[in-house]
Design a protein around this motif. Structure first.
Motif, PDB file in Angstrom:
ATOM      1  N   GLU A  35     -24.540  -3.036  -4.030  1.00 15.14           N
ATOM      2  CA  GLU A  35     -23.568  -1.917  -3.841  1.00 15.14           C
ATOM      3  C   GLU A  35     -23.746  -0.619  -4.688  1.00 15.14           C
ATOM      4  N   ASP A  36     -24.918  -0.758  -5.226  1.00 14.01           N
ATOM      5  CA  ASP A  36     -25.205   0.551  -5.969  1.00 14.01           C
ATOM      6  C   ASP A  36     -25.425   1.833  -5.838  1.00 14.01           C
ATOM      7  N   GLY A  37     -25.743   1.937  -4.442  1.00 12.65           N
ATOM      8  CA  GLY A  37     -26.167   3.294  -4.014  1.00 12.65           C
ATOM      9  C   GLY A  37     -24.520   4.124  -3.779  1.00 12.65           C
ATOM     10  N   LEU A  38     -24.839   5.407  -4.055  1.00 11.12           N
ATOM     11  CA  LEU A  38     -23.869   6.361  -3.979  1.00 11.12           C
ATOM     12  C   LEU A  38     -22.767   5.961  -2.704  1.00 11.12           C
ATOM     13  N   PHE A  39     -23.406   5.815  -1.484  1.00  5.59           N
ATOM     14  CA  PHE A  39     -22.591   5.703  -0.359  1.00  5.59           C
ATOM     15  C   PHE A  39     -22.721   4.182   0.080  1.00  5.59           C
ATOM     16  N   SER A  40     -23.116   3.326  -0.721  1.00  4.70           N
ATOM     17  CA  SER A  40     -23.241   1.923  -0.259  1.00  4.70           C
ATOM     18  C   SER A  40     -21.811   1.385   0.124  1.00  4.70           C
ATOM     19  N   ARG A  41     -21.590   0.650   1.147  1.00  4.61           N
ATOM     20  CA  ARG A  41     -20.289  -0.060   1.357  1.00  4.61           C
ATOM     21  C   ARG A  41     -20.076  -0.970   0.139  1.00  4.61           C
ATOM     22  N   ARG A  42     -18.784  -0.865  -0.274  1.00  4.09           N
ATOM     23  CA  ARG A  42     -18.367  -1.553  -1.392  1.00  4.09           C
ATOM     24  C   ARG A  42     -17.071  -2.155  -0.987  1.00  4.09           C
ATOM     25  N   ALA A  43     -16.786  -3.273  -1.793  1.00  3.55           N
ATOM     26  CA  ALA A  43     -15.412  -4.024  -1.676  1.00  3.55           C
ATOM     27  C   ALA A  43     -14.389  -3.254  -1.922  1.00  3.55           C
ATOM     28  N   ASP A  44     -13.267  -3.207  -1.317  1.00  6.43           N
ATOM     29  CA  ASP A  44     -12.284  -2.109  -1.238  1.00  6.43           C
ATOM     30  C   ASP A  44     -10.911  -2.904  -1.247  1.00  6.43           C
ATOM     31  N   PRO A  45     -10.203  -2.824  -2.503  1.00  3.63           N
ATOM     32  CA  PRO A  45      -8.939  -3.561  -2.461  1.00  3.63           C
ATOM     33  C   PRO A  45      -8.019  -3.093  -1.363  1.00  3.63           C
ATOM     34  N   VAL A  46      -7.946  -1.796  -1.005  1.00  3.24           N
ATOM     35  CA  VAL A  46      -7.275  -1.435   0.049  1.00  3.24           C
ATOM     36  C   VAL A  46      -7.502  -1.942   1.301  1.00  3.24           C
ATOM     37  N   ALA A  47      -8.875  -1.896   1.693  1.00  5.71           N
ATOM     38  CA  ALA A  47      -9.063  -2.513   2.878  1.00  5.71           C
ATOM     39  C   ALA A  47      -8.969  -3.923   2.824  1.00  5.71           C
ATOM     40  N   GLN A  48      -9.073  -4.845   2.047  1.00  5.20           N
ATOM     41  CA  GLN A  48      -8.845  -6.065   1.714  1.00  5.20           C
ATOM     42  C   GLN A  48      -7.353  -6.363   2.002  1.00  5.20           C
ATOM     43  N   ARG A  49      -6.302  -5.618   1.565  1.00  8.44           N
ATOM     44  CA  ARG A  49      -5.137  -5.727   1.599  1.00  8.44           C
ATOM     45  C   ARG A  49      -4.674  -5.472   3.073  1.00  8.44           C
ATOM     46  N   TYR A  50      -5.295  -4.502   3.387  1.00  5.81           N
ATOM     47  CA  TYR A  50      -4.870  -4.242   5.127  1.00  5.81           C
ATOM     48  C   TYR A  50      -5.225  -5.299   5.850  1.00  5.81           C
ATOM     49  N   LEU A  51      -6.685  -5.979   5.852  1.00  9.20           N
ATOM     50  CA  LEU A  51      -6.879  -6.898   6.477  1.00  9.20           C
ATOM     51  C   LEU A  51      -5.680  -8.233   6.486  1.00  9.20           C
ATOM     52  N   LEU A  52      -5.424  -8.421   5.339  1.00  5.57           N
ATOM     53  CA  LEU A  52      -4.601  -9.630   5.031  1.00  5.57           C
ATOM     54  C   LEU A  52      -3.128  -9.074   5.728  1.00  5.57           C
ATOM     55  N   ASN A  53      -2.716  -8.215   5.807  1.00  6.08           N
ATOM     56  CA  ASN A  53      -1.598  -7.369   6.405  1.00  6.08           C
ATOM     57  C   ASN A  53      -1.735  -7.673   7.768  1.00  6.08           C
ATOM     58  N   LEU A  54      -2.971  -7.125   8.338  1.00  5.21           N
ATOM     59  CA  LEU A  54      -3.063  -7.162   9.624  1.00  5.21           C
ATOM     60  C   LEU A  54      -3.143  -8.439  10.264  1.00  5.21           C
ATOM     61  N   ALA A  55      -3.579  -9.537   9.664  1.00  5.19           N
ATOM     62  CA  ALA A  55      -3.490 -10.957   9.970  1.00  5.19           C
ATOM     63  C   ALA A  55      -2.232 -11.330  10.110  1.00  5.19           C
ATOM     64  N   ALA A  56      -1.558 -11.203   8.930  1.00  2.00           N
ATOM     65  CA  ALA A  56      -0.033 -11.643   8.803  1.00  2.00           C
ATOM     66  C   ALA A  56       0.799 -11.001  10.066  1.00  2.00           C
ATOM     67  N   TYR A  57       0.675  -9.651  10.092  1.00  2.94           N
ATOM     68  CA  TYR A  57       1.357  -9.117  11.194  1.00  2.94           C
ATOM     69  C   TYR A  57       0.999  -9.673  12.532  1.00  2.94           C
ATOM     70  N   LEU A 117       0.674  -1.253  -0.023  1.00  2.49           N
ATOM     71  CA  LEU A 117      -0.007  -0.064  -0.015  1.00  2.49           C
ATOM     72  C   LEU A 117       0.900   1.183  -0.053  1.00  2.49           C
ATOM     73  N   SER A 118       0.481   2.284  -0.624  1.00  3.14           N
ATOM     74  CA  SER A 118       1.133   3.590  -0.351  1.00  3.14           C
ATOM     75  C   SER A 118       0.152   4.451   0.498  1.00  3.14           C
ATOM     76  N   ALA A 119       1.069   5.649   0.668  1.00  3.90           N
ATOM     77  CA  ALA A 119       0.199   6.507   1.474  1.00  3.90           C
ATOM     78  C   ALA A 119      -1.142   7.254   0.892  1.00  3.90           C
ATOM     79  N   ASP A 120      -0.860   7.442  -0.406  1.00  5.91           N
ATOM     80  CA  ASP A 120      -2.406   7.728  -1.063  1.00  5.91           C
ATOM     81  C   ASP A 120      -3.350   6.740  -1.216  1.00  5.91           C
ATOM     82  N   HIS A 121      -3.123   5.603  -0.989  1.00  3.17           N
ATOM     83  CA  HIS A 121      -3.966   4.407  -0.848  1.00  3.17           C
ATOM     84  C   HIS A 121      -5.042   4.615   0.500  1.00  3.17           C
ATOM     85  N   LEU A 122      -4.362   5.291   1.641  1.00  2.16           N
ATOM     86  CA  LEU A 122      -5.044   5.420   2.674  1.00  2.16           C
ATOM     87  C   LEU A 122      -6.070   6.719   2.824  1.00  2.16           C
ATOM     88  N   LYS A 123      -6.315   7.010   1.644  1.00  2.00           N
ATOM     89  CA  LYS A 123      -7.248   8.299   1.711  1.00  2.00           C
ATOM     90  C   LYS A 123      -8.625   7.747   0.872  1.00  2.00           C
TER      91      LYS A 123
END
Length: 879
Positions: A852-874, A782-788
């Motif tokens: 996931e069609d609503g403007l603010f519906s929660r959607r699958a996020d590849p950054v959130a996914q990568r973060y959780l895998l990193n969190l589990a690994a850490y 992940l990069s710093a820009d990914h966390l925004k």
């Protein structure tokens, strides 16, 4: 009967000036000062703050040929508290600071001789308690002075004291109300005549209308004359056509007074939720001019009275950047500014300097009445504004209704319409749905039953060197982190202006005015110019506004920033037509690379009716390649680009389980299956804590809001032993569901205190996250820009409006919030193990779903996914 008609002699120019006390100075006239201006423009300068009073002196002559029965001295604007002496006689005083003052000098004036005029002004602190001077907590100086024009008016009797013109555009009638005043001790019968001429050419625009009236002794009467204009040319910002009402008063066939009043045939009104200008819906785009804050600018000099400079700052530069509207913030403009606005078609919301009221009801009523009388014939002024960020029952429920009867042609802010100051995406969160400071939630604004007005936003203020002001300092780290450059700060102002103006245009807000176009360079809000203010060099934010304010413009409705390689999206584009004519053009949309070249693009011709918005779905194909891209839409007409809307897009490919997780067993305790299913889907051996023995697990992940439940608390002994044995526990969003303040144990001896913050005026939730060390294993890939701006959730919310802190020492891994004071991810040692608290909202962002069609519906996020895998690994790899 002496002379005939009216003679007006300007007394503007260079006056003598002497600091002093309440009494008339006997010497010391060693300074000169321009009138109009302020005392700090004196030459040589002096320490004006050290003196409570300042005395102006002018010696002048009046030709004997203009001697009349009536002589009046008019001071248009003077601060703060005025006393006037002519030829050694005190002729009166006034405490009005923004409106005109008039003094009868017929007994003191000397014709064909030298006259000595003395005008004393005080400091703001010398005003009496009944003064309606107002308040401005962000103003640094209150410099006194005669800041309006001064003139001597000589005329006969009776005289025309006041004129009000009410245009009736449907019938072509200019309804003229004339206040005729008689200073003699007997009734006088006069003939009043009125006609309309075109201002520029002087050619007649109506037939003369005449009426004979009797004016009572020592009294006045109000007469209405209706002048009919044949085929009137309506005043508008696009065509600011002006007329002049010529009115005369004759006694026994001899002219005793004459007046010329400039006006425009225009109507401004409210119908339902719309502003109507000359019967048509209008959208207002512009900014704020805080002239009285500019009066405290050390570089101000005499610029506010330099009409060439004023035209550039009020007309030329705003027009180049698609402005058609200004609020004169917390105070009157110098009156000639309104003349220029009339001549060139700039619309103005005129605000009294009440940021909290001051003075008595009687004085407020008196000054409000004069305020209207001084300005009610200016077609450029379309809204009266009594209050800024405050309320007052006397003003809103008593005085304003009286004023509306005096001038029925304009709405009042805070009574007919209500301004909003949504300082979001800066002081506040990205978006706001509840009341936040001086604004309602965005949904309420969008669906307002009256016209919607956002006349303050963009809490990102820079001085004229491009450096952040004091109020900007507190928000910079929240959006740019600790490591940013001056260019980052300047660029963010432009980005924020574009994002928010586009948002409010998509919401169909009727008046949009970011803050602040002109103010004090050293004040807390700066303004939008660089370098020497005399040169009026706009900051980059003005170019951003020029694009965002394009009358024929567009905006992409997209808040997500993270995308999966090759995915398909449908997003909406809004095409705006603020003009009174049908607009035709071509939309070009697609994805561009970081070097600004199109990856692919489509085109479509469109037609938008007058003052309307076209909303279209656009199909977007995300590139297969990973990296940073831009989703872009452009609007073109006749081969030229009218506007562009850009949104960042970070593309990531499919995720693989980190090798360090191979063979590891992760226990999960969660209300929902999302975390478990996600881990299993990516090949991680995840087991339900309720169905396993924790001793055989490498880490434990506790889902949102579970740590305080009966599923966790009875296991405190086991989880503490687990930690002390060198294992790790991850608490995901432990604050979830907590509405006030609670405390509970996360492990034996480790208490969490969780408190929801009020944040009524600042703060709120967060959408931007900053890693303490981007090379930490948590941020692998992940990069710093990914966390925004994570996908979905209102405004990309990722950290809630809570404080979550332990009673033991801890290390912060990521921060957010004002001053980065909120610990978003932290860990503490428990024996040989670690307790990791992650406040990032991963729920709804881990697994793809159908809804996931609503403007603010929660959607699958590849950054959130990568973060959780990193969190589990850490967590599973810590030893």
């Amino acid at each position: 009967m002496k002379g005939s008609g009216r003679h007006t002699q300007s007394l503007n120019g260079t006056w003598q000036l002497a600091p002093g006390g309440e009494g008339i100075p006997t010497s010391g006239w060693t300074h000169s000062v321009p009138v109009p201006s302020l005392v700090d423009a004196a030459s040589p300068d002096y320490s004006w703050r050290d003196h409570e009073y300042h005395w102006y002196r002018l010696k002048f002559t009046v030709d004997s040929s203009v001697e009349r029965e009536t002589a009046l001295l008019r001071l248009e604007q003077a601060m703060y508290g005025t006393a006037v002496y002519l030829n050694g006689t005190r002729i009166g005083s006034d405490i009005a600071c923004y409106t005109s003052q008039e003094y009868d000098v017929r007994r003191q004036i000397r014709y064909a001789e030298e006259n000595e005029l003395l005008v004393r002004v005080g400091q703001r602190k010398t005003l009496p308690p009944e003064s309606a001077v107002g308040n401005d907590q962000e103003r640094k100086e209150f410099v006194p002075g005669i800041w309006g024009d001064v003139e001597l008016v000589c005329c006969g009797n009776p005289r025309i004291r006041l004129v009000q013109i009410i245009p009736q555009i449907a019938s072509g009638i200019a309804e003229a109300k004339l206040w005729i005043e008689n200073s003699s001790s007997s009734v006088v019968t006069v003939a009043v005549t009125a006609r309309v001429v075109k201002k520029k050419s002087g050619s007649p625009a109506s037939h003369p209308v005449q009426k004979a009236i009797s004016v009572p002794a020592k009294g006045a009467c109000v007469e209405t004359l209706e002048t009919h204009i044949d085929r009137p040319l309506l005043w508008s910002p696009e065509r600011p056509f002006l007329y002049v009402l010529e009115a005369s008063v004759k006694v026994e066939g001899v002219a005793v007074d004459y007046s010329r009043t400039t006006f425009g045939m225009r109507e401004f009104s409210i119908k339902g939720g719309d502003f109507l200008f000359n019967g048509r819906k209008v959208r207002l785009r512009g900014g704020n001019i805080a002239l009285h804050r500019f009066f405290a600018d050390p570089d101000r000099g005499t610029l506010p009275w330099d009409m060439d400079w004023v035209k550039r700052v009020l007309i030329d530069i705003p027009r180049e950047h698609n402005f058609n509207f200004f609020r004169s913030h917390l105070g009157q403009l110098y009156n000639r500014w309104y003349d220029i606005a009339d001549e060139h078609g700039m619309l103005i919301q005129n605000e009294w300097p009440f940021w909290r009221t001051s003075g008595t009801k009687e004085q407020i009523r008196k000054e409000f009445t004069r305020w209207l009388q001084d300005n009610w014939n200016h077609p450029s002024i379309i809204i009266w504004d009594a209050l800024n960020e405050c309320s007052d029952d006397i003003v809103q429920r008593e005085i304003v209704p009286e004023m509306k009867r005096l001038d029925p042609t304009r709405p009042w802010e805070s009574v007919d319409i209500h301004e909003q100051h949504p300082y979001i995406y800066s002081l506040g969160p990205v978006l706001n749905e509840g009341r936040f400071g001086f604004t309602r939630g965005l949904s309420e604004i969008e669906h307002s039953s009256t016209p919607s007005m956002v006349n303050e936003f963009l809490w990102w203020w820079l001085n004229r060197d491009g450096n952040p002001t004091s109020l900007t300092q507190e928000v910079i780290e929240r959006w740019l982190g600790k490591h940013h450059t001056k260019e980052d700060v300047i660029q963010w102002q432009s980005f924020l202006a574009s994002e928010l103006v586009e948002l409010f245009r998509r919401m169909n807000v009727d008046a949009i005015q970011p803050f602040v176009y002109l103010s004090n360079k050293d004040g807390p809000t700066g303004d939008w110019f660089l370098g020497d203010i005399k040169e009026l060099k706009p900051k980059p934010v003005m170019q951003a506004l020029r694009n965002a304010f394009a009358p024929f413009g567009l905006s992409l409705e997209l808040w997500d920033r993270h995308f999966f390689s090759g995915e398909k999206r449908t997003i909406r584009v809004f095409v705006f037509n603020d003009t009174q004519k049908t607009a035709k053009g071509t939309i070009c949309w697609g994805v561009a690379s970081s070097d600004d070249t199109w990856i692919w693009r489509n085109e479509r011709k469109i037609t938008v009716p007058p003052v309307d918005t076209l909303i279209l779905p656009l199909d977007i194909s995300i590139p297969v390649e990973t990296g940073a891209f831009e989703i872009r839409a452009e609007l073109n007409r006749d081969g030229e680009r009218c506007a562009v809307s850009r949104k960042s897009a970070y593309v990531m490919d499919g995720l693989a389980m980190p090798p360090s997780l191979a063979g590891k067993q992760i226990a999960v305790l969660a209300q929902e299956r999302e975390v478990m299913d996600f881990l299993l889907h990516h090949g991680v051996k995840a087991v339900n804590l309720r169905e396993t023995d924790l001793r055989f697990c490498d880490a434990l992940i506790v889902g949102e809001g579970m740590v305080q439940t009966r599923s966790y608390q009875p296991r405190l002994g086991a989880v503490t032993k687990f930690l002390q044995g060198g294992k790790s526990i991850v608490l995901l969003e432990p604050e979830y569901g907590i509405t006030e303040k609670e405390s509970f144990d996360a492990a034996l001896g480790v208490e969490l205190v969780i408190e929801r913050r009020e944040d009524a005026d600042r703060g709120g939730y967060d959408s931007y996250l900053f890693a303490e060390d981007i090379d930490h294993p948590l941020w692998d890939g992940l990069s710093a820009d990914h966390l925004k701006m994570f996908n979905g959730g209102y405004g990309g919310e990722v950290v809630s409006q809570h404080n979550v802190l332990p009673n033991v020492p801890y290390s912060v891994l990521a921060r957010c919030g004002l001053h980065l004071a909120v610990s978003a991810v932290w860990e503490c040692h428990v024996g040989a193990g670690r307790l990791i608290v992650s406040r990032l909202q991963l729920r709804g962002r881990l697994m793809r779903r159908d809804s996931e069609d609503g403007l603010f519906s929660r959607r699958a996020d590849p950054v959130a996914q990568r973060y959780l895998l990193n969190l589990a690994a850490y967590a599973s790899g810590i030893r």
